[in-house]
Scaffold this motif. Sequence first.
Motif, mmCIF file in Angstrom:
data_model
loop_
_atom_site.group_PDB
_atom_site.id
_atom_site.type_symbol
_atom_site.label_atom_id
_atom_site.label_comp_id
_atom_site.label_asym_id
_atom_site.label_seq_id
_atom_site.Cartn_x
_atom_site.Cartn_y
_atom_site.Cartn_z
ATOM 1 N N LEU A 76 -9.820 -0.616 1.602
ATOM 2 C CA LEU A 76 -9.587 -1.514 0.475
ATOM 3 C C LEU A 76 -10.348 -1.084 -0.777
ATOM 4 N N THR A 77 -11.514 -0.475 -0.607
ATOM 5 C CA THR A 77 -12.259 0.005 -1.766
ATOM 6 C C THR A 77 -11.500 1.133 -2.470
ATOM 7 N N GLY A 78 -10.893 2.017 -1.689
ATOM 8 C CA GLY A 78 -10.079 3.091 -2.271
ATOM 9 C C GLY A 78 -8.908 2.541 -3.064
ATOM 10 N N TRP A 79 -8.213 1.555 -2.486
ATOM 11 C CA TRP A 79 -7.106 0.912 -3.204
ATOM 12 C C TRP A 79 -7.619 0.220 -4.474
ATOM 13 N N PHE A 120 4.277 -0.076 -3.860
ATOM 14 C CA PHE A 120 4.991 0.060 -2.588
ATOM 15 C C PHE A 120 4.002 0.316 -1.454
ATOM 16 N N LEU A 121 3.046 1.187 -1.699
ATOM 17 C CA LEU A 121 2.059 1.497 -0.668
ATOM 18 C C LEU A 121 1.092 0.335 -0.422
ATOM 19 N N PHE A 122 0.966 -0.565 -1.390
ATOM 20 C CA PHE A 122 0.066 -1.719 -1.286
ATOM 21 C C PHE A 122 0.767 -2.945 -0.681
ATOM 22 N N TYR A 125 -0.849 -5.360 1.960
ATOM 23 C CA TYR A 125 -2.007 -6.137 1.543
ATOM 24 C C TYR A 125 -1.612 -7.368 0.730
ATOM 25 N N SER A 126 -0.574 -7.234 -0.071
ATOM 26 C CA SER A 126 -0.139 -8.331 -0.934
ATOM 27 C C SER A 126 1.379 -8.216 -1.159
ATOM 28 N N PRO A 127 2.184 -8.639 -0.177
ATOM 29 C CA PRO A 127 3.624 -8.365 -0.228
ATOM 30 C C PRO A 127 4.376 -8.991 -1.406
ATOM 31 N N MET A 133 5.594 -6.934 -8.907
ATOM 32 C CA MET A 133 5.139 -5.830 -9.757
ATOM 33 C C MET A 133 6.113 -4.657 -9.722
ATOM 34 N N MET A 134 6.706 -4.394 -8.563
ATOM 35 C CA MET A 134 7.681 -3.314 -8.456
ATOM 36 C C MET A 134 8.912 -3.609 -9.321
#
Length: 156
Positions: A76-79, A120-122, A125-127, A133-134
Amino acid sequence: MSQQAAHPTGTPAGTPSSPRSARPGGGGDGWMSGGVVFAGVLMLCNGVLAVLEGIAAIAKDDVYGGVGSYVYELNLTGWGWIHVILGALVAVTGWGVLRGESWARLTGIFLASLSLVAQFLFLPYSPLWSLIMMAIDVFVIWALASQQETAGRKVA
């Protein structure tokens, strides 16, 4: 025989010189420039929100639930850092789009594309937020890509 004054372009006065000037709302491409302004505002807002989203992820807050096994797993820190950096770049580019800077259009398309992939990759975590946002990123890409520059004037 009616006499009409000629424009410098050679078309009679009162005759639209192109189909673009016949659009509702006055000026030639007002609805399109309105879309570009809206895209700039969305980029500015989304950039700020992405920075806040990233800060929440870096702070190891309980905003994001644990995700099981995920193919594109990153801590999560990387994201969080990805969202902070990308969000800051998107916000600055959105400001550039609003100011009509020539570099901002292509940069905005590139960054909105990166944001689309990052969201998309996230998704795990937060669908819901990622899907929203997409969709906004797709609109921004469309608005910036479909805008046509005219010689001698700033974009937007």
